[in-house]
Design an enzyme around this catalytic site. Structure first.
Site, short mmCIF file in Angstrom:
data_model
loop_
_atom_site.label_atom_id
_atom_site.label_comp_id
_atom_site.label_asym_id
_atom_site.label_seq_id
_atom_site.Cartn_x
_atom_site.Cartn_y
_atom_site.Cartn_z
N CYS A 381 0.72 -1.30 0.05
CA CYS A 381 0.04 0.25 0.09
C CYS A 381 1.03 1.14 -0.02
O CYS A 381 1.36 1.58 -1.18
CB CYS A 381 -0.98 0.09 1.14
SG CYS A 381 -2.49 1.14 0.79
N HIS A 507 -3.55 -5.06 0.67
CA HIS A 507 -2.86 -5.66 2.01
C HIS A 507 -2.88 -7.25 2.16
O HIS A 507 -3.70 -7.90 2.75
CB HIS A 507 -3.38 -4.93 3.32
CG HIS A 507 -3.24 -3.64 3.53
ND1 HIS A 507 -2.13 -3.09 4.10
CD2 HIS A 507 -3.82 -2.49 3.17
CE1 HIS A 507 -2.07 -1.71 4.11
NE2 HIS A 507 -3.41 -1.44 3.62
N GLU A 509 -1.04 -9.08 3.43
CA GLU A 509 -0.60 -9.60 5.14
C GLU A 509 -2.23 -10.13 5.86
O GLU A 509 -2.03 -11.07 6.57
CB GLU A 509 -0.02 -8.55 5.93
CG GLU A 509 -0.83 -7.22 6.34
CD GLU A 509 -0.82 -6.09 5.42
OE1 GLU A 509 -0.33 -6.42 4.08
OE2 GLU A 509 -0.94 -5.07 5.88
#
Ligand code: GLN
Length: 544
Positions: A381, A507, A509
């Site tokens: 990001c 994102h 993650e």
């Protein structure tokens, strides 16, 4: 009908209540019992989206675009399910809803009160999750500790549930801390007794007490808690501090918590199968060669601000049988001269998400260091914005290219707001949030990592790659390896002439799981582990 487990905390916060709740989910799931989880946050913010990471840690984003508490990330990782906005409820949401109903005239004639109006609104959120998820068990964690002023309506609501759904269908679990006194070398149970007294004062008698402690808990302490708190002896569950959070389900299982829940709630359960989890933990605990990853961010003093990033790195490391040696680099420290030393042992550099200008120059420095020295780079990001700005500055030989987040009058706004974002006035909940599709370009590093061409990933941002600069950067070697299906938005970009410099607007993650690392993290570590830094070269072959 769903059954409910309500989890409260006593003595102090931050004792790992969220991990305990997540682990209970693992124990139930291992018995093929369906489960969903909800976090109740007593603060008055509508969601944590506008809170500083220093206040709150990471903001976890669900697939449906809710900005939520980081505990939801642990729930997702531990029960391996994707949760929704229904899994995080704040006082801010509850009061806004009640007041909106009052203004609409829904309660005409009535005086609006915490009991019953606020508590009813809270209980409706429990039911909504139960209805939508159809889970056999809903685990609900009350944030904060018993005794907090803001938490009282939530505690009253969970108390009422015992009568609403029947006492055989609810279980109250209290998680406390047993502090250790050095002078007398003993664990103290008194604070636990006090917090249980406080719970009883409002009408809740816990069925299970989970005792967190940094030291082994002696039998006599357990007996004392059982006696004074009126809890079955086998329902006093010790939970000593462990080296990896993924061990917590195994410890709780060993202490009999899984069977206890099954018995107390009369659940239909299969034999527990925790073999995958056992394997995960033994692999995590085995020593592996480390791989040095520098995480360059502005909130590094508070590790919780990057909770999911750290976990995703750990999952990827495990896949390659490597330990992640995370080097926390404060981006502002990189702004000083001679700061390259902070990166000279890094085999990979990661620049995660963030907001605001503080520390941006340090992140730009990290990106140019990665590009110059051919060090693998993963930008998330804001980390993608940084990579794009740095590359534009490099090819134009100018420090002017920028994001309009940091310089509104730059002649080269390589990262800019979308026209529709420019109209927005409110800050809360107005970003591009949640899952969006991304079409990957065949043969790119991103497509190779995913092994598929259409993926959905979670977003949380306002600014985008500015298409006016697409061809300029492309000619110099930037590859747009992931685009929105209409081709309008750059979702992933990478550098052609670099071993692995890949950034994404989303994102990844949040989607990584302990046994299923996210493909971008997996490949990032896969390349980084083979990078040799100064002082780490293998010995030269001996030639007499
Ligand atoms: N500040 C940037 C934006 O709003 C990046 C956000 C992020 O990293 N999550 O677009």
């Amino acid at each position: 009908m769903s059954k409910y487990i309500f989890v409260t905390g006593g003595v102090v916060s931050s004792v790992g209540k969220g991990i305990t709740v997540a682990s209970m989910g693992t124990l139930l799931k291992s018995r093929q019992i369906t489960v969903s989880v909800q976090k109740l946050d007593p603060y008055l913010n509508v969601d944590p989206g506008t809170m500083s990471p220093y206040q709150h840690g990471e903001v976890f984003v669900t697939q449906d675009g809710a900005e939520t508490d980081l505990d939801l990330g642990n729930y997702e990782r531990f029960i391996d399910a994707n949760l929704t906005a229904d899994s995080n409820v704040t006082s801010g949401q509850i009061y806004s809803a009640v007041i909106a109903k009052e203004r609409r005239g829904d309660f005409l004639g009535g005086t609006i009160q915490v009991v019953p109006h606020v508590t009813t609104e809270i209980k409706q959120r429990f039911e909504k999750l139960a209805q939508k998820s159809q889970a056999e068990v809903i685990i609900i964690e009350v944030g904060g500790t018993v005794g907090d002023i803001e938490g009282q309506p939530f505690l009253e609501a969970i108390r009422q549930m015992r009568n609403d759904v029947g006492r055989d269908n609810v279980l109250y679990v209290h998680v406390t801390l047993l502090p250790y006194l050095n002078s007398t070398q003993e664990l103290k149970t008194k604070p636990t007794q006090h917090s249980v007294n406080e719970l009883r004062r409002i009408g809740i008698q816990p069925d299970v007490i989970i005792c967190r402690s940094d030291y082994p808990i002696p039998e006599e302490a357990k007996n004392k808690i059982s006696l004074f708190c009126d809890v079955d002896r086998e329902a006093v569950i010790p939970l000593p501090t462990v080296s990896t959070i993924y061990e917590v389900p195994l410890i709780l299982e060993e202490e009999g918590l899984g069977q206890l829940i099954v018995d107390k709630l009369s659940l239909k359960a299969h034999q527990p199968d925790l073999s995958q989890w056992q394997e995960l933990v033994s692999r995590l605990k085995a020593p592996h060669e480390p791989v040095n990853i520098a995480l360059v961010g502005k909130y590094v003093e508070l590790k919780d601000a990057y909770f999911s990033v750290r976990e995703a790195l750990r999952h990827a490391g495990l896949y390659h049988n490597r330990d992640i040696n995370l080097l926390w680099v404060r981006s502002e420290d990189l702004e000083r001269d001679g700061s390259d030393a902070l990166l000279d042992s890094a085999q990979g550099i990661i620049v995660p998400g963030g907001f605001g200008i503080r520390g941006i120059n340090g992140m730009l420095k990290a990106a140019s260091y990665a590009r110059d020295n051919e060090i693998p780079y993963l930008g998330l990001c804001l980390g993608m914005h940084v990579m794009v700005i740095e590359f534009a500055r490099y090819i134009l030989g100018s420090t002017e290219p920028n994001s309009t987040e940091f310089d509104t009058s730059t002649p080269y706004p390589v990262i800019d707001l979308l026209p529709e974002q420019k109209e927005m006035e409110n800050k809360g909940g107005t970003m591009r949030l949640g899952n969006y599709p991304c079409q990957l370009v065949d043969g790119s590093r991103a497509a190779n990592a995913y092994g598929q061409s259409l993926v959905y990933e979670r977003h949380r941002h306002r600014l985008e790659f500015n298409n006016q600069f697409r061809s300029l950067l492309e000619k110099a070697g930037m590859v747009y390896s992931g685009l929105s299906p209409d081709g309008r938005l750059v979702e992933v970009c990478e550098l052609a002439n670099h071993p692995w410099m890949v950034s994404c607007q989303f994102h990844p993650e949040f989607g990584s799981r302990p046994t299923r690392p996210h493909p971008l993290f997996r490949d990032f570590i896969g390349v980084a582990k083979d990078i040799l830094r100064e002082g780490a070269q293998p010995p030269l072959p001996f030639s007499p």
